[in-house]
Write a protein that holds these residues in place. Sequence first.
Motif, PDB file in Angstrom:
ATOM      1  N   GLY A 151      -3.185   4.780  -1.162  1.00 34.44           N
ATOM      2  CA  GLY A 151      -2.242   3.859  -1.020  1.00 34.44           C
ATOM      3  C   GLY A 151      -0.956   4.124  -1.638  1.00 34.44           C
ATOM      4  N   LEU A 186       2.513   3.774   0.413  1.00 40.91           N
ATOM      5  CA  LEU A 186       3.049   2.597   0.762  1.00 40.91           C
ATOM      6  C   LEU A 186       4.477   2.155   0.211  1.00 40.91           C
ATOM      7  N   PHE A 203      -2.625   3.791   6.599  1.00 37.95           N
ATOM      8  CA  PHE A 203      -3.644   3.579   5.426  1.00 37.95           C
ATOM      9  C   PHE A 203      -5.005   2.945   5.756  1.00 37.95           C
ATOM     10  N   SER A 209      -7.092   0.800   0.910  1.00 40.69           N
ATOM     11  CA  SER A 209      -5.927   0.753   0.177  1.00 40.69           C
ATOM     12  C   SER A 209      -5.430  -0.642  -0.161  1.00 40.69           C
ATOM     13  N   THR A 210      -6.004  -1.579   0.344  1.00 39.58           N
ATOM     14  CA  THR A 210      -5.617  -2.915   0.069  1.00 39.58           C
ATOM     15  C   THR A 210      -5.984  -3.280  -1.282  1.00 39.58           C
ATOM     16  N   PHE A 222      -0.364  -1.088  -2.308  1.00 45.57           N
ATOM     17  CA  PHE A 222      -0.178  -1.879  -1.280  1.00 45.57           C
ATOM     18  C   PHE A 222       0.594  -3.170  -1.233  1.00 45.57           C
ATOM     19  N   HIS A 223       0.414  -3.805  -2.671  1.00 44.21           N
ATOM     20  CA  HIS A 223       1.244  -5.039  -2.813  1.00 44.21           C
ATOM     21  C   HIS A 223       2.545  -4.952  -2.934  1.00 44.21           C
ATOM     22  N   PHE A 274       3.141  -1.309   8.722  1.00 46.25           N
ATOM     23  CA  PHE A 274       2.061  -1.154   7.964  1.00 46.25           C
ATOM     24  C   PHE A 274       1.058  -1.083   8.779  1.00 46.25           C
ATOM     25  N   CYS A 316      -2.861  -0.547   9.157  1.00 45.93           N
ATOM     26  CA  CYS A 316      -4.111  -0.729   8.407  1.00 45.93           C
ATOM     27  C   CYS A 316      -5.383  -0.001   9.415  1.00 45.93           C
TER      28      CYS A 316
END
Length: 377
Positions: free
Chosen positions: A135, A138, A161, A165-166, A171-172, A187, A189
Motif C-alpha cells: 500500500g 498509493l 494494488f 492494501s485497503t 490507502f485512505h 486507483f 484494486c
Amino acid sequence: MTTTGSLPGESDLVQVLDRDGSVRDDATVPDLSEEQLVEMYEQMKFARHLDERAVTLHRQGRIGTYPPLAGQEAAQVASTHALADDDWISYQYREHGAAGVRGMSYEYLLYWMGYEEGNGHLADDYIFPMNISIGSQLPHATGMAWASKLKGDDNVVMCHFGEGSTSEGDFHEGLNFAGVYDVPAIFFCNNNQYAISIGRENQTASATIAQKAHAYGFEGKRVDGMDPLAVYAVTKEAAEKARDPNAEPPEDIGRAGRPSLIEAVMYRLGAHTTVDDPDAYREEEEVERWREFDPITRYETFLRDRDLIDDEQIESIEEEVGDEVAAMIDEAEAAEPDPMAMFDRPYETPTPRVQEQKEYLADLRERHGDDALTRDE
C-alpha cells in the motif's frame, strides 16, 4: 457500454463476456481494431507463459521468491491498453502483464534474480519501480498525479494494488488527498479474494471495495477483472475522465471529478508467492469454480467466434511466446551484475557500518579479484 452479470458470489459487475466467452445480451464490445484485440490475447498468453516459467525457475533455485499472476492477466493487460503510452503506472509486485504490454526485456527477470538493476529500467516505459511494501505506493501515485495536474500536462497515473492494501492507512491517505485535490489518478484494486491467506471478507465490512471511493468524493466502479473487454471499457472511461480538467463530479458524491477507484473482481488461481501453500487456507472446489472464468479461455472463445484466431494461429502465438520468454531467461542468466552495486541505493549517505562493509569488499576485490566476491568465505 456494457451490462452487468456475476462471478461466483458476486453481483453488479460491469461485464462484456459471459462465463463461456460469448458477448452478453445488450453488452457493447469496446471500439478496438482486430489487431488490438489479437494483440491483447498475445500479451495475455505471454504473461501466463512467463508466469509458468518463473514458477519453475524458482523451484530450480534460479530466481528468488516470485508472485504468480495466473487469473489476473486480463486486468493487467487490458487496463494498460486503455492508457496512453506516457501515462504512468505504479504497481505492487504481481502486475507482470502490465509491464509486458509496455515492452518487457530480460532486465525484468534480473530483479527476481536479486539484482536491483532489473527494477530501475521500468522507468523508461513510464512504470514506477515495483513496490513490495503493501500500500505504500498509493500516496506516491497521488503525488505524481497531483504534480501532473500542477504542471498542466495530459498524463494520468494508474496505481495497482490488492484488496489487502485497503486495510493500510496509506490507502485512505492516498485516496483522501486524491479527492481533495481532484487529481488525474486511477486507483486499480486487483481484488483477487485473498491477501495472502486472509479472505476479502476479513479485510473490510464494506459490501464492496469500490464503494469506499464515495467517502473520498469520487466514483468507484466494479468490473469483472477476468473479462479483458470489460476491464478495457471501464479503464478507458476512467482515463478519459482523469484527463478532463472539467470532469463533472459524481452526482451526490462530492466535488471531485477526475479520480476513480476501479475494483476488478478476479481470482488468484495460484499461490500468493512461490513460498506460499494456498491449500492451507482455501478449498480446491473454490479454485475450480473460479477457474471456469479463466480470462484466457474466455477471451480465446470470443476471438474464435469472430474468426480472429484459429488453431494454427494459436499454435504460432504459443511458439513465439515460448521463444521470447526463453530468450529473456538466457539473457538474464548470462548477465554479470557488479556485486558492489548492492551499496548504491539503500542509503543516500551510507551509515558507518555500511561504509565499512563496502570498503572491506572493495579491498577484498583489489587483493583477490572478482572471484573473491562470489566465494563462500
